[in-house]
Design a protein around this motif. Structure first.
Motif, PDB file in Angstrom:
ATOM      1  N   LEU A 164       6.668  -2.500  -8.169  1.00  0.00           N
ATOM      2  CA  LEU A 164       7.879  -2.516  -7.426  1.00  0.00           C
ATOM      3  C   LEU A 164       7.297  -2.978  -5.879  1.00  0.00           C
ATOM      4  CD1 LEU A 164      10.732  -2.026  -6.411  1.00  0.00           C
ATOM      5  CD2 LEU A 164      10.256   0.388  -6.249  1.00  0.00           C
ATOM      6  N   ARG A 165       6.030  -2.460  -5.502  1.00  0.00           N
ATOM      7  CA  ARG A 165       5.334  -2.799  -4.340  1.00  0.00           C
ATOM      8  C   ARG A 165       5.308  -4.328  -4.319  1.00  0.00           C
ATOM      9  NH1 ARG A 165      -0.026   0.601  -4.696  1.00  0.00           N
ATOM     10  NH2 ARG A 165       1.110   2.655  -5.089  1.00  0.00           N
ATOM     11  N   ARG A 166       4.797  -5.049  -5.202  1.00  0.00           N
ATOM     12  CA  ARG A 166       4.678  -6.502  -5.322  1.00  0.00           C
ATOM     13  C   ARG A 166       6.131  -7.462  -5.049  1.00  0.00           C
ATOM     14  NH1 ARG A 166       1.110  -4.942  -9.046  1.00  0.00           N
ATOM     15  NH2 ARG A 166       2.274  -5.371 -10.889  1.00  0.00           N
ATOM     16  N   ARG A 212       1.091  12.149   9.776  1.00  0.00           N
ATOM     17  CA  ARG A 212       1.211  12.780   8.296  1.00  0.00           C
ATOM     18  C   ARG A 212       0.529  12.180   7.477  1.00  0.00           C
ATOM     19  NH1 ARG A 212       8.002  13.777   7.613  1.00  0.00           N
ATOM     20  NH2 ARG A 212       8.015  15.239   9.475  1.00  0.00           N
ATOM     21  N   PHE A 213      -0.160  12.601   6.524  1.00  0.00           N
ATOM     22  CA  PHE A 213      -0.688  12.285   5.382  1.00  0.00           C
ATOM     23  C   PHE A 213       0.304  11.743   4.322  1.00  0.00           C
ATOM     24  CE2 PHE A 213      -4.194  14.593   7.056  1.00  0.00           C
ATOM     25  CZ  PHE A 213      -5.252  13.853   7.031  1.00  0.00           C
ATOM     26  N   SER A 214       0.128  10.645   3.985  1.00  0.00           N
ATOM     27  CA  SER A 214       1.145   9.918   3.013  1.00  0.00           C
ATOM     28  C   SER A 214       0.521   9.949   1.513  1.00  0.00           C
ATOM     29  CB  SER A 214       1.525   8.445   3.318  1.00  0.00           C
ATOM     30  OG  SER A 214       0.683   7.789   3.391  1.00  0.00           O
ATOM     31  N   GLY A 272       0.830  -1.210   0.038  1.00  0.00           N
ATOM     32  CA  GLY A 272       0.066  -0.135  -0.024  1.00  0.00           C
ATOM     33  C   GLY A 272       0.622   1.213  -0.143  1.00  0.00           C
ATOM     34  N   LYS A 273       1.954   1.187  -0.187  1.00  0.00           N
ATOM     35  CA  LYS A 273       2.977   2.338  -0.225  1.00  0.00           C
ATOM     36  C   LYS A 273       2.684   3.185  -1.677  1.00  0.00           C
ATOM     37  CE  LYS A 273       5.037   1.706   3.661  1.00  0.00           C
ATOM     38  NZ  LYS A 273       4.794   2.341   5.008  1.00  0.00           N
ATOM     39  N   PRO A 274       2.310   4.250  -1.342  1.00  0.00           N
ATOM     40  CA  PRO A 274       1.822   5.141  -2.513  1.00  0.00           C
ATOM     41  C   PRO A 274       2.981   5.579  -3.210  1.00  0.00           C
ATOM     42  CG  PRO A 274       1.366   6.468  -0.497  1.00  0.00           C
ATOM     43  CD  PRO A 274       1.615   5.071  -0.319  1.00  0.00           C
ATOM     44  N   LEU A 325      -1.291   8.757   8.525  1.00  0.00           N
ATOM     45  CA  LEU A 325      -2.567   8.723   8.025  1.00  0.00           C
ATOM     46  C   LEU A 325      -2.763   8.313   6.536  1.00  0.00           C
ATOM     47  CD1 LEU A 325      -2.983  12.432   9.623  1.00  0.00           C
ATOM     48  CD2 LEU A 325      -3.879  10.173  10.378  1.00  0.00           C
ATOM     49  N   SER A 326      -3.089   7.170   6.369  1.00  0.00           N
ATOM     50  CA  SER A 326      -3.132   6.680   4.973  1.00  0.00           C
ATOM     51  C   SER A 326      -4.420   5.712   4.623  1.00  0.00           C
ATOM     52  CB  SER A 326      -1.958   5.781   4.744  1.00  0.00           C
ATOM     53  OG  SER A 326      -1.982   4.675   5.448  1.00  0.00           O
TER      54      SER A 326
END
Length: 175
Positions: free
Chosen positions: A72-74, A169-171, A64-66, A142-143
């Motif tokens: 790359l996430r997978r 922090r909003f990411s 879930g990293k925006p 905060l995501s």
């Protein structure tokens, strides 16, 4: 010393923690951060007892990293899953923050336990709350992955005048 960013934390802070842990006369070393697992493995090789405190599902978080592209996430999630399983199988134990995280470790660490960190109401005393406004505070990232939109929507369903404070922090832009 405090880390100067994500990369510094993963590389240099881990080395500093490892060197410092070697100087301690500790019966057990408990690691709280995933980037410290390499230090934990080195400490085990030196005969230290090491327990990993898995208070988050890192492979799921990576998905879930925006700021990472979906491929790359997978890739990172799969690679970290393999590393985490191999590393934690070599440690002396795993403490998980939830039963679901504990269950993920049970095949490789049969003694893995879930220790939730709920506050105890008796520690606060009822008198301290008399006359105080009803409020709740969320502290952390905060995501979308952490359910911040659902938390805010749930507040609209409350039947009491509760205020919700958000600290973090909003990411993701526009969240």
């Amino acid at each position: 010393g405090a880390a100067r960013g994500r990369l510094d934390r993963m590389l240099h802070a881990t080395c500093r923690v490892y060197r410092r842990a070697l100087t301690l006369d500790a019966d057990i070393i408990q690691l709280h951060d995933p980037e410290l697992l390499p230090a934990g493995l080195l400490l085990r090789r030196r005969g230290r007892k090491v327990v990993f405190d898995a208070h988050e599902d890192v492979p799921l978080q990576l998905l879930g990293k925006p700021y990472l592209t979906p491929p790359l996430r997978r890739l990172l999630s799969a690679a970290y899953t393999r590393f985490e399983r191999r590393a934690c199988a070599r440690l002396d134990g795993v403490i998980a923050a939830t039963p679901a995280i504990r269950d993920k470790f049970l095949p490789i660490q049969p003694g893995a336990v879930a220790i939730r960190n709920y506050p105890r109401p008796e520690e606060f005393g009822a008198a301290a709350w008399d006359g105080q406004p009803l409020q709740v505070c969320y502290v952390g990232g905060l995501s979308a992955l952490r359910g911040i939109a659902e938390l805010v929507r749930a507040c609209t369903l409350l039947r009491t005048p509760v205020r919700v404070g958000l600290a973090g922090r909003f990411s993701e832009p526009g969240l």
